[in-house]
Design a protein around this motif. Structure first.
Motif, short mmCIF file in Angstrom:
data_model
loop_
_atom_site.label_atom_id
_atom_site.label_comp_id
_atom_site.label_asym_id
_atom_site.label_seq_id
_atom_site.Cartn_x
_atom_site.Cartn_y
_atom_site.Cartn_z
N THR A 1 43.93 13.92 16.19
CA THR A 1 43.08 14.83 16.98
C THR A 1 42.43 15.89 16.11
OG1 THR A 1 44.43 14.51 18.96
CG2 THR A 1 43.09 16.51 18.87
N ILE B 1 41.53 12.71 24.29
CA ILE B 1 42.17 12.24 25.52
C ILE B 1 43.60 11.94 25.10
CG2 ILE B 1 42.28 10.42 27.26
CD1 ILE B 1 39.21 10.31 27.15
N LYS C 1 35.92 7.02 23.29
CA LYS C 1 37.31 7.40 23.04
C LYS C 1 37.76 6.51 21.90
CE LYS C 1 41.99 7.39 24.90
NZ LYS C 1 42.89 6.93 25.98
N ILE D 1 35.53 11.35 21.01
CA ILE D 1 36.78 11.91 21.51
C ILE D 1 37.94 11.15 20.86
CG2 ILE D 1 38.18 12.27 23.60
CD1 ILE D 1 35.40 11.99 25.15
N SER D 2 38.87 11.89 20.28
CA SER D 2 40.03 11.22 19.69
C SER D 2 40.87 10.60 20.81
CB SER D 2 40.89 12.22 18.92
OG SER D 2 42.08 11.60 18.48
N GLY D 3 41.26 9.35 20.61
CA GLY D 3 42.16 8.69 21.55
C GLY D 3 43.54 8.55 20.98
N TYR E 1 35.82 2.77 25.24
CA TYR E 1 37.22 2.98 24.87
C TYR E 1 37.60 1.92 23.84
CZ TYR E 1 42.33 3.44 25.54
OH TYR E 1 43.68 3.62 25.36
N SER F 1 36.07 7.17 12.78
CA SER F 1 35.53 8.27 13.59
C SER F 1 34.46 9.04 12.83
CB SER F 1 36.65 9.24 13.99
OG SER F 1 37.60 8.59 14.81
N LEU G 1 35.60 5.44 32.00
CA LEU G 1 36.15 5.10 30.69
C LEU G 1 36.41 3.61 30.69
CD1 LEU G 1 37.39 6.10 27.93
CD2 LEU G 1 39.57 6.23 29.15
#
Length: 295
Positions: A195, A207, A165, A188-190, A136, A174, A104
């Motif tokens: 989320t 994450i 992320k 992937i939701s950070g 990230y 997103s 990551l």
């Protein structure tokens, strides 16, 4: 490579009062989340206070997580920076890269690169390491946003860039990636707050920071969302929404460490320039925990 679905946990690094790493606390934390249905672990992310860990300490933390996890769950390793050459050297110095599902890697911070600079940074990492990389994007910490067009360009041009992320806090950003990404690229939701919209829009999961305090609940929430059981997923979210809000009130990981201390997992000590949670935060957290319904 098989995709990672569900709930990943951005693990904290517990400390003792004297500032040394509390490996007993870390062991307890890893056991707690592994035994409560999370899907994968993230070591040395932002939440781990990686910026204040010495090089040897970082690897001691990773070894401890690996030993306790014992290959039960996939492990993602946080490894990024604002010096491209150093990031490449660090990745290439890892002897057993196969122990990690992916790296990551945060977008370069402080330098404030252009979108082309960000693209070239990640291109160089992939070209010179051959590692699987999860981008990230966390603009509030790095000072620059990886725009959707840049994410998509990297996703289409490099098969080793396997996901992002996305922690901009902007759900529309997103969605722009989700709408146009390659099929095997993970979003992937950070951000714990968005989320559910990200998962419902086609994302793979989260994450999460709060998942180390509520591992079973967050894992269940994400699974329900992926199964399209929207009402039940949101009932879990709304039940702990106020506590999610509270863990960020005095900064991360100050808030989550306060929560982990309250529930008996590890101490709440942090390293400067961060400060421990105030008595006021602890009091508010205790009141909220009493109100949370069992799920």
């Amino acid at each position: 490579m098989k995709k990672l679905y569900g709930t990943g946990v951005a693990l904290v690094t517990p400390f003792k009062k004297d500032g040394k790493i509390d490996f007993n606390g870390l062991e307890k934390l890893v056991k707690y989340v592994v035994n409560n249905n999370v899907d994968y672990l993230v070591a040395l992310g932002t939440t781990a206070e990686t910026a204040t860990l010495k090089k040897e300490e970082k690897w001691d933390v990773v070894k401890c997580i690996q030993r306790v996890n014992y290959k039960k769950l996939p492990l993602i390793l946080g490894l990024g920076g604002n010096n491209t050459e150093n990031v490449i050297k660090e990745i290439n110095s890892i002897k057993n890269l196969s122990d990690f599902y992916a790296i990551l890697s945060v977008s370069p911070y402080y330098n404030n690169p252009s979108q082309e600079g960000i693209y070239q940074h990640f291109k160089s990492i992939v070209d010179q390491t051959g590692s699987d990389i999860i981008l990230y994007n966390v603009p509030k910490r790095t000072g620059s946003n990886i725009m959707p067009d840049t994410v998509l360009r990297l996703a289409y041009n490099f098969k080793n860039i396997i996901g992002v992320k996305e922690a901009s806090g902007d759900v529309l950003q997103s969605y722009k990636i989700l709408e146009n990404k390659p099929q095997d690229f993970s979003v992937i939701s950070g951000d714990d707050f968005i989320t559910l919209p990200v998962v419902l829009g086609g994302g793979e999961g989260v994450i999460s920071v709060i998942a180390q305090g509520f591992p079973d609940q967050i894992s269940n929430m994400v699974s329900l969302a992926r199964d399209n059981n929207i009402k039940k997923a949101f009932s879990i979210f709304y039940n702990i929404l106020d506590i999610i809000d509270l863990i960020y009130e005095e900064g991360n990981p100050t808030g989550i460490k306060t929560l982990l201390d309250i529930i008996g997992i590890c101490n709440s000590y942090v390293r400067l320039p961060l400060l421990m949670g105030t008595p006021y935060l602890r009091k508010k957290m205790l009141l909220l925990l009493k109100k949370i319904k069992s799920i």
